[in-house]
Design a protein around this motif. Structure first.
Motif, PDB file in Angstrom:
ATOM      1  N   SER A  33       5.438 -20.932  -8.854  1.00  0.00           N
ATOM      2  CA  SER A  33       5.167 -19.544  -8.478  1.00  0.00           C
ATOM      3  C   SER A  33       6.328 -19.018  -7.653  1.00  0.00           C
ATOM      4  O   SER A  33       6.736 -19.651  -6.676  1.00  0.00           O
ATOM      5  CB  SER A  33       3.862 -19.457  -7.668  1.00  0.00           C
ATOM      6  OG  SER A  33       3.594 -18.127  -7.289  1.00  0.00           O
ATOM      7  N   SER A  34       6.867 -17.891  -8.045  1.00  0.00           N
ATOM      8  CA  SER A  34       7.955 -17.283  -7.296  1.00  0.00           C
ATOM      9  C   SER A  34       7.438 -16.737  -5.975  1.00  0.00           C
ATOM     10  O   SER A  34       6.226 -16.522  -5.792  1.00  0.00           O
ATOM     11  CB  SER A  34       8.589 -16.154  -8.105  1.00  0.00           C
ATOM     12  OG  SER A  34       7.673 -15.076  -8.250  1.00  0.00           O
ATOM     13  N   ALA A  35       8.352 -16.481  -5.042  1.00  0.00           N
ATOM     14  CA  ALA A  35       7.959 -15.921  -3.753  1.00  0.00           C
ATOM     15  C   ALA A  35       7.290 -14.567  -3.927  1.00  0.00           C
ATOM     16  O   ALA A  35       6.304 -14.250  -3.242  1.00  0.00           O
ATOM     17  CB  ALA A  35       9.188 -15.806  -2.846  1.00  0.00           C
ATOM     18  N   ALA A  36       7.797 -13.776  -4.878  1.00  0.00           N
ATOM     19  CA  ALA A  36       7.229 -12.438  -5.101  1.00  0.00           C
ATOM     20  C   ALA A  36       5.814 -12.538  -5.657  1.00  0.00           C
ATOM     21  O   ALA A  36       4.903 -11.840  -5.202  1.00  0.00           O
ATOM     22  CB  ALA A  36       8.116 -11.650  -6.057  1.00  0.00           C
ATOM     23  N   ARG A  37       5.615 -13.429  -6.655  1.00  0.00           N
ATOM     24  CA  ARG A  37       4.275 -13.584  -7.231  1.00  0.00           C
ATOM     25  C   ARG A  37       3.294 -14.094  -6.186  1.00  0.00           C
ATOM     26  O   ARG A  37       2.150 -13.626  -6.116  1.00  0.00           O
ATOM     27  CB  ARG A  37       4.316 -14.530  -8.432  1.00  0.00           C
ATOM     28  CG  ARG A  37       2.956 -14.715  -9.108  1.00  0.00           C
ATOM     29  CD  ARG A  37       3.010 -15.774 -10.193  1.00  0.00           C
ATOM     30  NE  ARG A  37       3.676 -15.311 -11.369  1.00  0.00           N
ATOM     31  CZ  ARG A  37       3.075 -14.698 -12.388  1.00  0.00           C
ATOM     32  NH1 ARG A  37       1.767 -14.471 -12.336  1.00  0.00           N
ATOM     33  NH2 ARG A  37       3.755 -14.322 -13.435  1.00  0.00           N
ATOM     34  N   SER A  38       3.731 -15.056  -5.382  1.00  0.00           N
ATOM     35  CA  SER A  38       2.840 -15.605  -4.355  1.00  0.00           C
ATOM     36  C   SER A  38       2.456 -14.538  -3.342  1.00  0.00           C
ATOM     37  O   SER A  38       1.297 -14.467  -2.905  1.00  0.00           O
ATOM     38  CB  SER A  38       3.519 -16.779  -3.643  1.00  0.00           C
ATOM     39  OG  SER A  38       3.711 -17.867  -4.530  1.00  0.00           O
ATOM     40  N   ALA A  39       3.407 -13.701  -2.979  1.00  0.00           N
ATOM     41  CA  ALA A  39       3.121 -12.641  -2.009  1.00  0.00           C
ATOM     42  C   ALA A  39       2.116 -11.645  -2.583  1.00  0.00           C
ATOM     43  O   ALA A  39       1.182 -11.209  -1.892  1.00  0.00           O
ATOM     44  CB  ALA A  39       4.409 -11.938  -1.606  1.00  0.00           C
ATOM     45  N   ILE A  40       2.304 -11.266  -3.847  1.00  0.00           N
ATOM     46  CA  ILE A  40       1.369 -10.334  -4.497  1.00  0.00           C
ATOM     47  C   ILE A  40      -0.014 -10.953  -4.584  1.00  0.00           C
ATOM     48  O   ILE A  40      -1.033 -10.299  -4.325  1.00  0.00           O
ATOM     49  CB  ILE A  40       1.890  -9.950  -5.888  1.00  0.00           C
ATOM     50  CG1 ILE A  40       3.146  -9.094  -5.765  1.00  0.00           C
ATOM     51  CG2 ILE A  40       0.815  -9.202  -6.684  1.00  0.00           C
ATOM     52  CD1 ILE A  40       3.848  -8.841  -7.076  1.00  0.00           C
ATOM     53  N   ARG A  43      -1.860 -10.839  -1.356  1.00  0.00           N
ATOM     54  CA  ARG A  43      -2.364  -9.491  -1.063  1.00  0.00           C
ATOM     55  C   ARG A  43      -3.603  -9.176  -1.890  1.00  0.00           C
ATOM     56  O   ARG A  43      -4.562  -8.578  -1.395  1.00  0.00           O
ATOM     57  CB  ARG A  43      -1.261  -8.451  -1.322  1.00  0.00           C
ATOM     58  CG  ARG A  43      -0.181  -8.423  -0.254  1.00  0.00           C
ATOM     59  CD  ARG A  43       0.597  -7.121  -0.304  1.00  0.00           C
ATOM     60  NE  ARG A  43       1.387  -7.001  -1.506  1.00  0.00           N
ATOM     61  CZ  ARG A  43       2.637  -7.444  -1.644  1.00  0.00           C
ATOM     62  NH1 ARG A  43       3.231  -8.058  -0.619  1.00  0.00           N
ATOM     63  NH2 ARG A  43       3.296  -7.281  -2.772  1.00  0.00           N
TER      64      ARG A  43
END
Length: 428
Positions: A33-40, A43
């Motif tokens: 999981s990319s950092a962006a996907r994990s952050a989304i 949320r």
């Protein structure tokens, strides 16, 4: 069919089940999981849970929810990676891997089921086709696929089902005379359910009865004991073998035939048709074929009695082409219909008309509770059959998940009586 063999590598984290990577590849491996996907994902999870009557607790001491049944997220990184990559499939696989747990999984899942329509933000719901995995082609309910789909569940092991079912070996909702239910009343409640269906179909001495979906033979036995002549269809070799043993032991082999046969291959004319929770294995694409088959086999003026699990029509439409956790691990190719879809198909495609429909979802919640409690209490016996810890968590989750669906009202179960128009043409 031989039960799965079990390997026992050391668990990576205390409290988690050892995972056989060959048997459970998608559980053993956490998706990247990319950092962006994990952050989304974090949320979206926070949005879904922060106002629910739950307590979702994380290892760092933080929590979500306004208080209620506890969910312990033991490995937030793995949990968010799975949910972000595979949605509800990932949620279930994370439970199988022991990355989250709940002291009372039914209570926690009931809250989630009761709020299912609002868990995903509306903008993401509109983009469902982009993020939700599609149902595999191999799970379509074609005649070829149907045999594999049914076998994947019902041919696991007759001994496995015998561990948590009552003596009637009936694997569908009972109808109890009083709630809450008790284990010692389950077998009688299953017989009551069956007799109610046979009464709806007006099965009596001399009735030519077609049963679509044999189970382990209890309905066929009770119909034959009334003097009916029963043809019962199943795609499960394991179920057929045991059903035939039970028929022979009861001395009813002259009145009951159990055929390894797809419903679409049925032939002949019958006074009555009965089918108990088999419609869920048909799939939305083949729902018209299923009812057209019943229509074709039933004589004009005859009755068909069906027991069917149902779900809200909007949720059925949203999920009917989606690959789900239940579809991946429990019932390949399955889809729960809505009451509206059943009525629309029978009205537009057949001479069958609904003459009675009774719902009793609370009885299924109690049936599932009794099964789950017995499965859990006898988990060592399940393990002795060769089913590993991940399988046992899978089935605990499946039974709890299903019970929660009925307790929340998201799912219902109905007994239908359809009467074929007496003016309709004969069968072919």
């Amino acid at each position: 069919m031989t039960a799965p063999t079990t390997k026992t590598p050391s668990a990576r984290t205390s409290g988690r089940p050892p995972i056989d990577a060959e048997r459970w590849p998608d559980v053993a491996s956490v998706p990247a999981s990319s950092a962006a996907r994990s952050a989304i994902t974090r949320r979206v999870v926070r949005h879904a849970l922060h106002r629910l009557p739950l307590l979702v607790r994380f290892p760092d001491g933080s929590s979500l929810g306004i208080g209620g049944p506890l969910i312990d997220i033991r490995d937030p990184e793995a949990f968010h990676a799975r949910v972000g990559r595979f949605g509800l499939i990932g949620f279930g696989e994370s439970y199988m891997a022991g990355e989250w747990d709940a002291p009372d999984p039914v209570a926690a899942l009931t809250v989630l089921a009761g709020n299912a329509a609002a868990l995903i933000p509306k903008p993401l719901q509109r983009l469902r086709g982009l993020w939700a995995p599609r149902r595999p082609e191999a799970h379509r309910g074609t005649p070829t696929n149907a045999r594999d789909n049914i076998g994947a569940h019902y041919d696991l092991s007759n001994d496995l089902f015998g561990i948590f079912l009552d003596d009637t070996l009936t694997y569908s909702s009972a109808v109890f005379r009083a709630l809450p239910a008790r284990w010692e009343n389950l077998a009688e409640a299953q017989r009551h359910k069956i007799d109610r269906l046979l009464d709806l179909a007006e099965v009596q001495s001399g009735t030519r009865l077609l049963e679509i979906g044999t189970g382990w033979g209890e309905l066929a036995l009770r119909a034959a004991a009334r003097g009916a002549h029963v043809t019962s269809l199943t795609l499960s070799a394991e179920q057929r073998a045991l059903a035939l043993e039970r028929v022979a032991a009861a001395g009813l082999a002259d009145r009951v035939r159990v055929e390894l046969c797809d419903y679409r291959e049925a032939e002949g004319s019958y006074d009555a048709v009965v089918s108990v929770e088999m419609i869920e294995a048909v799939g939305h694409e083949f729902l018209p074929v299923y009812f057209e088959t019943i229509d074709a086999r039933l004589r004009p003026g005859g009755h068909a009695a069906l027991q069917a699990i149902t779900m809200p029509d909007d949720r059925m439409r949203a999920s009917r082409d989606t690959h789900t956790w239940i579809g991946k691990y429990v019932f390949p190719g399955g889809l729960i219909p809505s009451a509206e879809s059943i009525e629309a198909v029978t009205t537009s495609r057949t001479a069958l008309r609904t003459t009675r429909a009774d719902s009793f979802g609370a009885h299924y919640a109690e049936t599932l509770r009794l099964w789950r409690e017995r499965f859990t209490a006898r988990a060592d016996e399940v393990g002795a059959l060769g089913f590993d810890a991940v399988f046992r968590r899978l089935w605990t989750f499946y039974l709890a998940y299903s019970e929660a669906g009925f307790r929340s009202g998201y799912l219902d179960v109905r007994q239908y009586r359809f009467t074929k128009d007496a003016r309709a043409g004969g069968t072919t």
